[in-house]
Design a protein around this motif. Structure first.
Motif, PDB file in Angstrom:
ATOM      1  N   ALA A  92       0.727  -1.087   0.095  1.00  0.00           N
ATOM      2  CA  ALA A  92       0.037   0.248   0.005  1.00  0.00           C
ATOM      3  C   ALA A  92       1.003   1.352  -0.012  1.00  0.00           C
ATOM      4  O   ALA A  92       0.508   2.270  -0.814  1.00  0.00           O
ATOM      5  N   ALA A  93       1.951   1.285   0.898  1.00  0.00           N
ATOM      6  CA  ALA A  93       2.784   2.578   1.029  1.00  0.00           C
ATOM      7  C   ALA A  93       3.439   2.962  -0.273  1.00  0.00           C
ATOM      8  O   ALA A  93       3.723   4.154  -0.298  1.00  0.00           O
TER       9      ALA A  93
ATOM     10  N   LYS B 270       2.459   2.724  -3.277  1.00  0.00           N
ATOM     11  CA  LYS B 270       1.805   2.874  -4.510  1.00  0.00           C
ATOM     12  C   LYS B 270       1.599   4.540  -4.918  1.00  0.00           C
ATOM     13  O   LYS B 270       2.114   4.588  -6.263  1.00  0.00           O
ATOM     14  N   PRO B 271       1.575   5.297  -3.873  1.00  0.00           N
ATOM     15  CA  PRO B 271       1.627   6.685  -4.395  1.00  0.00           C
ATOM     16  C   PRO B 271       3.216   6.967  -5.071  1.00  0.00           C
ATOM     17  O   PRO B 271       3.233   7.861  -6.259  1.00  0.00           O
TER      18      PRO B 271
ATOM     19  N   GLU C 201      -4.023   4.686 -12.404  1.00  0.00           N
ATOM     20  CA  GLU C 201      -4.977   3.729 -11.540  1.00  0.00           C
ATOM     21  C   GLU C 201      -5.325   4.577 -10.342  1.00  0.00           C
ATOM     22  O   GLU C 201      -4.256   4.867  -9.426  1.00  0.00           O
ATOM     23  N   ARG C 202      -6.535   5.180 -10.103  1.00  0.00           N
ATOM     24  CA  ARG C 202      -6.752   6.173  -8.906  1.00  0.00           C
ATOM     25  C   ARG C 202      -6.465   5.369  -7.797  1.00  0.00           C
ATOM     26  O   ARG C 202      -6.200   6.220  -6.629  1.00  0.00           O
ATOM     27  N   ASP C 203      -6.501   4.050  -7.450  1.00  0.00           N
ATOM     28  CA  ASP C 203      -6.335   3.503  -6.155  1.00  0.00           C
ATOM     29  C   ASP C 203      -4.963   3.541  -5.681  1.00  0.00           C
ATOM     30  O   ASP C 203      -4.846   3.311  -4.697  1.00  0.00           O
ATOM     31  N   ALA C 204      -4.076   3.920  -6.798  1.00  0.00           N
ATOM     32  CA  ALA C 204      -2.688   3.824  -6.401  1.00  0.00           C
ATOM     33  C   ALA C 204      -2.384   5.350  -5.734  1.00  0.00           C
ATOM     34  O   ALA C 204      -1.151   5.426  -5.301  1.00  0.00           O
ATOM     35  N   ARG C 205      -3.256   6.159  -5.784  1.00  0.00           N
ATOM     36  CA  ARG C 205      -2.954   7.533  -5.381  1.00  0.00           C
ATOM     37  C   ARG C 205      -3.450   7.659  -4.153  1.00  0.00           C
ATOM     38  O   ARG C 205      -4.368   7.159  -3.590  1.00  0.00           O
ATOM     39  N   PHE C 206      -2.726   8.685  -3.443  1.00  0.00           N
ATOM     40  CA  PHE C 206      -3.044   9.127  -1.940  1.00  0.00           C
ATOM     41  C   PHE C 206      -4.349   9.812  -2.016  1.00  0.00           C
ATOM     42  O   PHE C 206      -4.903   9.991  -3.167  1.00  0.00           O
ATOM     43  N   ILE C 207      -5.327   9.552  -1.048  1.00  0.00           N
ATOM     44  CA  ILE C 207      -6.741  10.442  -0.997  1.00  0.00           C
ATOM     45  C   ILE C 207      -6.738  11.678  -1.655  1.00  0.00           C
ATOM     46  O   ILE C 207      -7.473  11.947  -2.539  1.00  0.00           O
TER      47      ILE C 207
ATOM     48  N   ARG D 277      -6.636  11.487  -5.200  1.00  0.00           N
ATOM     49  CA  ARG D 277      -8.036  10.821  -5.803  1.00  0.00           C
ATOM     50  C   ARG D 277      -9.177  11.841  -5.942  1.00  0.00           C
ATOM     51  O   ARG D 277     -10.050  11.726  -6.654  1.00  0.00           O
TER      52      ARG D 277
END
Lengths: 107, 813
Positions: free
Chosen positions: B525-526, B528-529, B546-552, B555
């Motif tokens: 998880a950490a 991804k960004p 891929e938006r899930d790879a971005r910090f909130i 997003r």
């Protein structure tokens, strides 16, 4: 006796992300992993109530967006060793891609 | 499944290793294994024969697999039993002693033998080597040499290559006067250039070895026993023993008599099979692959793996693609490593250092940023790194000086600290630092235990002391090891340049593809960004977001607050807005009951405390572009009044700030980038403490400062250059930002990055284009600029399902 509730469909949650669902007056974070699995937990991080659904998912873990507490989505266990565990809820997928949840906590 | 029979002809390093590889793949369940060896021993490490000769090791210490090993693994070994016939039609091999073994699959690993040139007098009347003359190839040779050396006073060695010099050094230890006779113009001409050869000669002579170059031996003198050598130039030397180390010849005769295609050796395909017979494999020095016959140990390990993968059907696509040759000389008192070519071709980059007084010589040949050749003498501390870079064809650091020297690393300990986890400690057996670490962690606490378990140090042996140091380092207890400190992200064992190269090479454009291809499919998880930022930087509009790879924050395009709400900062370049925009901001604040309206340090207005589901409405009502106030990206460019009203202004700082903001807004970077322009050196907008600051100095000129900070660190920026126009200011500022984007670690601010790289180095790259990459940096930045968009437009066209939903109501069924 536990009741299964259909709370929505998987396509309401983008892959790799999570959304909060209101299930009978209770807010629950529901996760859709890259592997196509679905999990459900309490919505707030026990540390400072960070919104877990806004966190980053890695495999079957969730990283809180506020202070990087890490939890195992399968067990609710805190993996970063700096927080209490979180509540998880049994959740499954129906054949047509809908999310079924049991409201009784599993842990 | 009934077991098939694998017969191995040859019990040397290649044959035994190939069998080990088969066993490690569960091959014992598939095959009954029978081995034939010429020598009456188990399998030993031929490379260490020179240690036996020099007395550094005892013969018993160099056995890899003693006879017990064969019994333990149910391998039938016919030792001291050379194979004389292979009948491929009947599938039977026959040994000299008459042993017959039928086979289903055959492996030929007969290796090679010492080449004895047909010099008159080298053989006695019985066609055996004359008394006192030796090859240098096996244990018996070695024992013979040692025994003879005891009673000899002058020894000659024919051959000034790797083996000849190792023999010469060994003979010195037995008290002989030693002469090396070499045909070529300098020693080790396959591995060294002329200056390197000259330096090696000096080192050998200093040790007491006499070196005779350009000597063609015409006769070995002596009736019964060798008494001297005669040369083509008419000169002679006396000696009472002779070691011939003039190269090796593959033992390929058995292949020829079996009807296999033999050129210099037995010709094989990419699966290491003889091209004439799918049931016959050939590995090691008796194999010829793509026209090449190898005489070093590393290729043989690779070949053994391919063979084992293929024969056990573990991987029928396993293919050998040839090996690149690198070697170290194991001569006590001489430090020498060599790889690849020895002389540059036209267009190659040549990096050299020479300090003859100390016996130090370093020469590297670089082609297209890759190492294609290298010679290290005297100081070979960089050998492990360079050999790995050479072998893997990996891009070299741009700091060429660091290829030759370790600055600020006086002690070995620092070097091991800094050694990347994936660095090979033992190149022969491919054992990395982290593999040694894992072995120590699993309980092996001695060098020997680690060597036994990992095979580290059991190839050529030249890395043994380093293995020992690495083991000691891991056993140190107090030392905290985090092998990932050099990685860009902990889950992918690559530095940032390596990761960029891998992503480009494999066309990896999404974070999930990186996890699949480079992290064994395990998502972290950490990481991804960090990966998303890097991919956006290198792929620009080709990046698969891929938006899930971005910090909130990235997003929903706002900065998350402690209560889970977000802040909204509209774009306001240089701190300038129109009265109309100001009124809209106020109206939005009233309409949405915004809890806090605050001026930011970047001269903008922050609306704080907006719930996620109100963000699209707020943005639409504002009607202003996003201010990029939330991400690891270009943030903003503040400014002073500049020339328009200020009576001191020398340059239009507001105008330049607006141009900069329009160009660079939303560009991803390793950490946030805060810029400023100031109209005169009074620095009202604090440009001197910004990541990039532009200071007008009059006549249209701007100074560009980089690496400044006024946050947790306070640091005045370094002056990179002074330019003549706004256009140049934007171009060079942008070029620096691109260089930073490509080279900084994740979350490394410019105030750490600039001192780490050094302002002189950055100035050379950015301003003087020392590396010839300025155009590429400009092109890459332009691509990112072109790919940038206003994310607040997602208010009307959400990118993902329920992108801005705070909570989804359940419609119960």
């Amino acid at each position: 006796m536990t009741t299964k509730i259909l709370i929505g469909s998987l396509d309401q949650i983008p892959k790799g992300e999570a959304r909060n669902f209101m299930v009978r007056d209770r807010e629950i974070a529901v996760y859709h992993t890259h592997a196509g699995e679905v999990y459900a937990t309490q919505p707030g991080c026990p540390h400072k109530m960070g919104p877990l659904a806004d966190g980053l998912i890695g495999g079957a873990t969730i990283l809180c967006p506020l202070h990087d507490r890490l939890f195992d989505l399968r067990t609710g266990q805190n993996l970063s060793g700096d927080c209490t565990d979180i509540q998880i809820y049994p959740v499954s997928l129906t054949e047509d891609g809908r999310i079924a949840m049991e409201l009784e906590p599993a842990t | 499944m009934t077991k098939r029979k694998l017969v191995v002809v040859g019990n040397g390093m290649a044959g035994a290793r190939a069998v080990e590889e088969v066993l490690s793949r569960g091959g014992a369940d598939q095959f009954d294994i029978v081995m034939f060896g010429d020598e009456p021993y188990g399998n030993y490490n031929r490379i260490l024969l020179s240690n036996i000769l020099s007395g550094a090791q005892d013969a018993s210490e160099i056995f890899i697999n003693p006879l017990d090993w064969y019994a333990e693994n149910n391998i039938t070994l016919h030792a001291g039993s050379p194979v004389v016939k292979i009948d491929r039609a009947a599938r039977i091999v026959t040994s000299e002693a008459g042993v017959e073994e039928p086979y289903d699959k055959l492996l030929i690993a007969t290796g090679s033998r010492a080449f004895i040139p047909p010099i008159p007098g080298v053989f006695g009347p019985d066609q055996k080597l004359k008394s006192g003359v030796f090859g240098f190839r096996n244990i018996d040779d070695c024992n013979g040499i040692v025994a003879q050396a005891q009673k000899s006073t002058r020894a000659a060695v024919i051959g000034g290559g790797l083996l000849g010099l190792e023999a010469a050094r060994g003979l010195l230890n037995h008290g002989c006067e030693v002469h090396v006779v070499h045909l070529a113009k300098h020693l080790m001409e396959m591995q060294l250039d002329t200056p390197g050869g000259a330096l090696l000669k000096a080192s050998m002579e200093k040790m007491g070895v006499n070196v005779h170059l350009e000597k063609s031996t015409t006769e070995v003198l002596g009736e019964e026993h060798v008494s001297g050598l005669a040369f083509k130039d008419g000169s002679t030397i006396e000696c009472d023993m002779l070691v011939v180390a003039a190269g090796i010849r593959p033992n390929a005769e058995i292949g020829r008599s079996a009807g296999l295609t033999v050129e210099r050796a037995i010709v094989v395909d990419n699966h290491m099979r003889a091209i004439d017979d799918p049931d016959v494999y050939v590995v090691g020095e008796c194999a010829q692959h793509r026209g090449k016959v190898y005489g070093l140990v590393a290729p043989l390990w690779d070949q053994g793996k391919v063979f084992a993968d293929h024969i056990t059907q573990r991987n029928l696509d396993a293919a050998y693609h040839g090996s690149k040759l690198a070697t170290k000389l194991k001569v006590m008192g001489v430090e020498l490593a060599s790889m690849g070519i020895t002389e540059p071709l036209e267009g190659d980059e040549l990096i050299q250092f020479s300090e003859p007084k100390k016996g130090t010589y370093k020469k590297l040949i670089v082609r297209d940023g890759r190492l294609v050749g290298g010679i290290l003498m005297g100081d070979i501390s960089k050998a492990a790194f360079l050999m790995q870079a050479f072998d893997r064809d990996s891009p070299l650091p741009e700091e060429r000086l660091s290829l030759l020297f370790d600055f600020g690393a006086p002690s070995q300990k620092v070097t091991i600290d800094e050694m990347p986890a994936d660095m090979q400690v033992c190149n022969c057996n491919g054992v990395t630092k982290s593999a040694i670490g894992a072995c120590v962690a699993s309980g092996a606490k001695t060098t020997k235990a680690v060597m036994d378990a990992t095979r580290a140090g059991k190839g050529c042996g030249s890395c043994k002391s380093l293995v020992g140091e690495v083991v000691e380092w891991f056993c140190g207890g107090e030392v905290e090891e985090d092998p990932s400190v050099h990685y860009y992200v902990p889950c992918v064992p690559l530095t940032k340049p390596q990761l960029i190269a891998a992503a480009r090479e494999q066309g990896l454009k999404s974070v999930s593809s990186i996890f699949q291809a480079l992290a064994g499919g395990v998502e972290d998880a950490a990481s991804k960004p960090a990966l998303a930022s890097l991919l956006a930087t290198i792929w620009a509009d080709e990046y698969e977001d891929e938006r899930d790879a971005r910090f909130i924050n990235d997003r929903v395009h706002g900065n998350i607050q402690k209560d889970g709400t977000f802040s909204v900062v509209p774009e306001m370049p240089g701190g300038v807005c129109t009265p109309d925009e100001l009124m809209r901001i106020a109206s939005v604040a009233v309409k949405y009951n915004v809890p806090l309206v605050k001026l930011t340090g970047g001269q903008r207005i922050d609306l704080v405390g907006i719930p996620k589901d109100q963000l699209p409405g707020v943005w639409s009502d504002l009607g202003m572009p996003a201010g990029s106030a939330w991400g690891k990206s270009y943030r903003t460019c503040k400014s002073c009044i500049g020339t328009e009203f200020c009576r001191f202004g020398l340059g239009d700082s507001m105008g330049l700030a607006a141009k900069i903001e329009k160009r660079f807004r939303g560009i991803d970077s390793p950490a946030k980038l805060k810029l400023a322009t100031t109209g005169c050196p009074r620095n009202c907008s604090e440009a001197l403490i910004k990541d990039v600051g532009f200071v007008a100095v009059g006549d249209g000129k701007w100074e560009i400062y980089i690496g400044g900070a006024g946050g947790a660190h306070v640091r005045k920026g370094d002056l990179m250059c002074t330019v003549d126009s706004e256009e140049d200011a934007i171009a060079l500022g942008g070029r620096f930002m691109q260089y930073y984007r490509e080279n900084a670690k994740w979350r490394e601010r410019t105030y750490d990055f600039v001192p780490r790289i050094g302002i002189e180095r950055i100035r050379a790259v950015i301003v003087d284009d020392s590396d010839g990459i300025a155009d590429a940096l400009d092109v890459a930045m332009q691509a990112s600029v072109d790919a940038a968009y206003d994310p607040w437009k997602e208010a009307l066209a959400p990118k993902t399902a329920n992108q801005f939903a705070s909570v989804i109501e359940t419609a119960e069924v």
